[in-house]
Design an enzyme around this catalytic site. Structure first.
Site, mmCIF file in Angstrom:
data_model
loop_
_atom_site.group_PDB
_atom_site.id
_atom_site.type_symbol
_atom_site.label_atom_id
_atom_site.label_comp_id
_atom_site.label_asym_id
_atom_site.label_seq_id
_atom_site.Cartn_x
_atom_site.Cartn_y
_atom_site.Cartn_z
ATOM 1 N N PHE A 219 0.867 36.139 4.551
ATOM 2 C CA PHE A 219 -0.068 36.383 5.643
ATOM 3 C C PHE A 219 0.571 35.826 6.930
ATOM 4 C CE2 PHE A 219 -3.694 38.756 4.059
ATOM 5 C CZ PHE A 219 -3.179 39.004 2.796
ATOM 6 N N ASN B 66 3.968 36.737 18.646
ATOM 7 C CA ASN B 66 3.023 36.062 17.745
ATOM 8 C C ASN B 66 2.276 34.946 18.466
ATOM 9 O OD1 ASN B 66 5.490 36.682 15.402
ATOM 10 N ND2 ASN B 66 3.439 37.488 15.161
ATOM 11 N N SER C 239 4.957 41.466 3.129
ATOM 12 C CA SER C 239 4.073 41.038 4.219
ATOM 13 C C SER C 239 2.689 41.633 4.050
ATOM 14 C CB SER C 239 4.683 41.532 5.533
ATOM 15 O OG SER C 239 3.767 41.401 6.591
ATOM 16 N N TYR D 22 7.763 48.736 10.885
ATOM 17 C CA TYR D 22 8.151 47.511 10.180
ATOM 18 C C TYR D 22 7.436 47.419 8.832
ATOM 19 C CZ TYR D 22 7.801 42.635 8.751
ATOM 20 O OH TYR D 22 7.790 41.484 7.995
ATOM 21 N N LYS E 195 8.758 47.425 4.720
ATOM 22 C CA LYS E 195 8.433 46.425 3.685
ATOM 23 C C LYS E 195 7.913 47.125 2.433
ATOM 24 C CE LYS E 195 9.950 42.930 5.299
ATOM 25 N NZ LYS E 195 10.775 41.948 4.644
ATOM 26 N N LYS F 299 11.868 41.601 11.751
ATOM 27 C CA LYS F 299 10.433 41.395 11.543
ATOM 28 C C LYS F 299 9.539 41.665 12.747
ATOM 29 C CE LYS F 299 10.592 36.506 12.723
ATOM 30 N NZ LYS F 299 10.104 35.169 12.495
ATOM 31 N N ASP G 157 23.624 34.716 5.605
ATOM 32 C CA ASP G 157 22.831 35.151 6.752
ATOM 33 C C ASP G 157 23.815 35.720 7.770
ATOM 34 O OD1 ASP G 157 21.185 35.067 9.220
ATOM 35 O OD2 ASP G 157 19.773 33.972 7.962
ATOM 36 N N TYR H 285 13.625 31.378 9.728
ATOM 37 C CA TYR H 285 12.436 30.504 9.751
ATOM 38 C C TYR H 285 11.932 30.211 8.322
ATOM 39 C CZ TYR H 285 7.495 29.332 10.787
ATOM 40 O OH TYR H 285 6.263 28.753 10.852
ATOM 41 N N ILE H 286 11.576 31.239 7.579
ATOM 42 C CA ILE H 286 11.013 31.000 6.239
ATOM 43 C C ILE H 286 12.125 30.600 5.268
ATOM 44 C CG2 ILE H 286 9.573 31.947 4.394
ATOM 45 C CD1 ILE H 286 8.509 34.014 6.444
ATOM 46 N N ASP I 134 26.523 39.975 6.074
ATOM 47 C CA ASP I 134 25.422 40.940 6.226
ATOM 48 C C ASP I 134 25.077 41.550 4.871
ATOM 49 O OD1 ASP I 134 23.991 43.439 7.018
ATOM 50 O OD2 ASP I 134 24.566 42.735 9.019
HETATM 51 P P1 NAD Z 1 13.751 35.215 10.596
HETATM 52 O O1 NAD Z 1 14.214 36.255 11.553
HETATM 53 O O2 NAD Z 1 13.593 33.831 11.102
HETATM 54 O O3 NAD Z 1 14.698 35.171 9.320
HETATM 55 C C1 NAD Z 1 15.363 36.304 8.819
HETATM 56 C C2 NAD Z 1 16.835 35.937 8.701
HETATM 57 O O4 NAD Z 1 17.536 37.061 8.171
HETATM 58 C C3 NAD Z 1 17.460 35.599 10.050
HETATM 59 O O5 NAD Z 1 18.133 34.361 9.939
HETATM 60 C C4 NAD Z 1 18.438 36.733 10.306
HETATM 61 O O6 NAD Z 1 19.583 36.302 11.011
HETATM 62 C C5 NAD Z 1 18.746 37.214 8.907
HETATM 63 N N1 NAD Z 1 19.099 38.631 8.785
HETATM 64 C C6 NAD Z 1 18.477 39.697 9.330
HETATM 65 N N2 NAD Z 1 19.089 40.821 8.960
HETATM 66 C C7 NAD Z 1 20.131 40.461 8.160
HETATM 67 C C8 NAD Z 1 21.134 41.180 7.492
HETATM 68 N N3 NAD Z 1 21.231 42.513 7.578
HETATM 69 N N4 NAD Z 1 22.036 40.500 6.747
HETATM 70 C C9 NAD Z 1 21.971 39.139 6.676
HETATM 71 N N5 NAD Z 1 21.047 38.417 7.313
HETATM 72 C C10 NAD Z 1 20.136 39.069 8.046
HETATM 73 O O7 NAD Z 1 12.388 35.729 9.972
HETATM 74 P P2 NAD Z 1 11.382 34.992 8.982
HETATM 75 O O8 NAD Z 1 10.117 34.806 9.702
HETATM 76 O O9 NAD Z 1 12.054 33.832 8.363
HETATM 77 O O10 NAD Z 1 11.169 36.146 7.927
HETATM 78 C C11 NAD Z 1 11.855 36.182 6.683
HETATM 79 C C12 NAD Z 1 11.396 37.387 5.908
HETATM 80 O O11 NAD Z 1 9.985 37.296 5.696
HETATM 81 C C13 NAD Z 1 11.629 38.714 6.619
HETATM 82 O O12 NAD Z 1 12.044 39.652 5.659
HETATM 83 C C14 NAD Z 1 10.272 39.066 7.178
HETATM 84 O O13 NAD Z 1 10.103 40.463 7.272
HETATM 85 C C15 NAD Z 1 9.347 38.476 6.134
HETATM 86 N N6 NAD Z 1 8.011 38.129 6.661
HETATM 87 C C16 NAD Z 1 7.899 37.327 7.758
HETATM 88 C C17 NAD Z 1 6.627 37.002 8.246
HETATM 89 C C18 NAD Z 1 6.460 36.150 9.475
HETATM 90 O O14 NAD Z 1 5.375 36.202 10.092
HETATM 91 N N7 NAD Z 1 7.428 35.332 9.866
HETATM 92 C C19 NAD Z 1 5.494 37.494 7.605
HETATM 93 C C20 NAD Z 1 5.656 38.311 6.484
HETATM 94 C C21 NAD Z 1 6.926 38.621 6.014
HETATM 95 C C1 WQD Z 2 -2.493 36.829 15.467
HETATM 96 C C2 WQD Z 2 -3.790 36.984 16.250
HETATM 97 C C3 WQD Z 2 -3.714 38.760 17.857
HETATM 98 C C4 WQD Z 2 -0.712 36.911 20.446
HETATM 99 C C5 WQD Z 2 2.093 39.729 12.815
HETATM 100 C C6 WQD Z 2 2.728 40.923 12.174
HETATM 101 C C7 WQD Z 2 2.708 40.774 10.680
HETATM 102 C C8 WQD Z 2 3.298 39.446 10.209
HETATM 103 C C9 WQD Z 2 2.726 38.296 10.964
HETATM 104 C C10 WQD Z 2 5.589 39.807 9.549
HETATM 105 C C11 WQD Z 2 -4.196 38.449 16.439
HETATM 106 C C12 WQD Z 2 -3.877 37.420 18.546
HETATM 107 C C13 WQD Z 2 -1.604 37.173 19.426
HETATM 108 C C14 WQD Z 2 -1.220 36.658 21.754
HETATM 109 C C15 WQD Z 2 -3.452 36.948 20.927
HETATM 110 N N1 WQD Z 2 4.720 39.368 10.373
HETATM 111 N N2 WQD Z 2 -2.942 37.192 19.663
HETATM 112 N N3 WQD Z 2 -2.568 36.695 21.946
HETATM 113 O O1 WQD Z 2 -0.544 40.437 14.435
HETATM 114 O O2 WQD Z 2 -1.635 39.058 12.614
HETATM 115 O O3 WQD Z 2 0.731 39.645 12.411
HETATM 116 O O4 WQD Z 2 2.787 38.548 12.381
HETATM 117 O O5 WQD Z 2 5.448 40.387 8.522
HETATM 118 O O6 WQD Z 2 3.435 41.838 10.198
HETATM 119 O O7 WQD Z 2 2.019 42.075 12.567
HETATM 120 O O8 WQD Z 2 0.071 37.981 14.119
HETATM 121 O O9 WQD Z 2 0.482 36.091 15.626
HETATM 122 O O10 WQD Z 2 0.832 38.431 16.505
HETATM 123 O O11 WQD Z 2 -1.493 37.643 16.062
HETATM 124 O O12 WQD Z 2 -4.664 36.962 21.157
HETATM 125 O O13 WQD Z 2 -0.469 36.457 22.718
HETATM 126 O O14 WQD Z 2 -3.590 36.461 17.568
HETATM 127 O O15 WQD Z 2 -4.489 39.746 18.506
HETATM 128 O O16 WQD Z 2 -5.604 38.486 16.403
HETATM 129 P P1 WQD Z 2 -0.439 39.362 13.441
HETATM 130 P P2 WQD Z 2 0.067 37.513 15.625
#
Ligand code: NAD
Ligand code: WQD
Length: 334
Positions: free
Chosen positions: A177, A198, A124, A148, A152, A84, A31, A11-12, A58
């Site tokens: 965030f 989420n 994160s 998790y 991080k 994640k 990936d 995604y990101i 990997d």
């Molecule tokens: P995502 O799952 O969409 O992307 C992660 C990618 O990494 C995936 O395409 C997956 O196939 C690949 N991957 C996982 N393990 C691997 C490995 N061992 N080797 C190679 N590829 C691998 O998740 P995202 O939301 O894009 O998150 C990207 C990064 O950002 C992650 O490290 C996540 O922890 C961090 N992050 C995400 C969020 C969020 O809310 N989405 C918030 C904070 C931090």
């Molecule tokens: C947001 C708000 C819930 C679902 C998580 C991870 C964090 C980061 C981002 C990776 C909260 C409320 C949610 C639902 C709800 N990811 N909620 N009903 O918990 O802030 O963060 O994702 O690093 O590590 O913990 O995000 O989207 O789950 O929740 O009411 O069905 O929505 O209680 O207040 P969160 P979230």
């Protein structure tokens, strides 16, 4: 020279690939496709009309990493590859340790072997645990409350130690965030597997009629409307932060931690109402029990990123809601 993007099909990562390519950067993507597919690689190429090498590999595979570094002139890495899900990490903490911590170490060892010492790392806001204050600043204490989040923080520690021992390392730690939204083209976005945890992916599935209603986890928090407040940041804004961080490292900064958020918190009910208003569609919801581990409020003080990286979120909550729904419809996620 090229930037290696680990987890670039995710995604990101996919949105960051687009931003880098559009800025004229050369990229190499790897990936293991454990949470993504070739479709996003095709979509990145379609959006940007640019080509780049993609390796299905990997980060735990040292031989594959050696091949990728040897076959491409890589001078820096943006490291997204990781697992994640907070809930899954509680069930399978060792899987998360292996992938996120040992994975980061294995990647850094390969970087050292190939004399590549510049890395931007996806951390994160979850590392702050229950924030000691809001808005959260980077010097707030880190005390993650789930496996998790601990992975991080451990990965951050590996990077910090590398830098302490060898100042040639240039390291940017970005603490995101709550990223939501999708690319304006509707070709890349967040594709949840199974029932999402989420909020925003859940809202999309309910809106599409695939789930009955959003369960709002608690309405008795000490927040203006009683529901949880978070800092939602548009994925394209978040992606741009990586480019800013990379430029900062190229200018010579050797270590930094930056919060990446908007600085503004929205409650769950505000998100639901914005989604309904912007997309002109009803989002059925009911109030449910608080979810274990949730905090009342978590939003960033992003001023350090503005001051030092020149990065600031531009997109509004309305654009985030519109782009999420556009991507969901476009990709028939339901
Ligand atoms: P995502 O799952 O969409 O992307 C992660 C990618 O990494 C995936 O395409 C997956 O196939 C690949 N991957 C996982 N393990 C691997 C490995 N061992 N080797 C190679 N590829 C691998 O998740 P995202 O939301 O894009 O998150 C990207 C990064 O950002 C992650 O490290 C996540 O922890 C961090 N992050 C995400 C969020 C969020 O809310 N989405 C918030 C904070 C931090
Ligand atoms: C947001 C708000 C819930 C679902 C998580 C991870 C964090 C980061 C981002 C990776 C909260 C409320 C949610 C639902 C709800 N990811 N909620 N009903 O918990 O802030 O963060 O994702 O690093 O590590 O913990 O995000 O989207 O789950 O929740 O009411 O069905 O929505 O209680 O207040 P969160 P979230």
């Amino acid at each position: 020279m090229a930037v290696l993007i680990t987890g670039g099909a995710g995604y990101i990562g996919s949105h960051t690939c687009v931003e880098l390519l559009e800025a004229g950067e050369k990229i190499v993507v790897m990936d293991n496709l454990s949470n993504s597919s070739h479709n996003s690689i095709d979509a990145i190429k379609k959006i940007t009309a640019r080509d780049f090498p993609f390796y299905e590999a990997d980060i735990l595979d040292s031989d594959a990493l050696d091949r990728i570094f040897s076959e491409n002139g890589i001078d820096s890495v943006i490291h997204f590859a990781g697992l994640k899900s907070v809930a899954e990490s509680v069930r399978e903490p060792l899987k998360y340790h292996r992938n996120n911590v040992i994975g980061t170490q294995t990647l850094c060892e390969a970087m050292l072997r190939h004399n590549c010492k510049t890395i931007v790392f996806s951390s994160s806001a979850t590392v702050y645990g229950v924030p000691e204050k809001v808005p959260v600043t980077e010097d707030c204490q880190t005390a993650p409350t789930n496996p998790y989040g601990k992975t991080k923080l451990e990965a951050e520690e590996i990077l910090r130690r590398l830098h302490d021992e060898d100042i040639e390392w240039k390291i940017a730690v970005l603490r995101y965030f709550n990223p939501i939204g999708a690319h304006a083209s509707g070709l890349i976005g967040e594709k949840p597997t199974g029932i999402p945890n989420n909020l925003m992916p859940y809202v999309c599935l309910v809106t599409a009629g695939k789930l009955d209603e959003v369960r709002v986890f608690g309405n008795d928090y000490p927040t203006p409307d009683g529901t949880g407040v978070r800092d939602y940041v548009h994925i394209s804004d978040l992606a741009k932060a990586h480019l800013c961080a990379m430029r900062k490292l190229r200018e010579g900064t050797d270590f930094g931690v930056w919060n990446i958020g908007t600085g503004k918190g929205y409650s769950v009910l505000e998100i639901i109402k914005a989604f309904e208003r912007v997309n002109k569609i009803a989002v059925p919801y009911s109030i449910a029990e608080r979810r274990d581990g949730d905090v009342a409020e978590c939003y960033a003080d992003p001023s350090k990123a503005y001051r030092e990286l020149g990065w600031k979120a531009e997109k509004s909550i309305d654009e985030m809601c519109a782009d999420c729904w556009n991507y969901s419809k476009n990709n028939k996620l339901f």
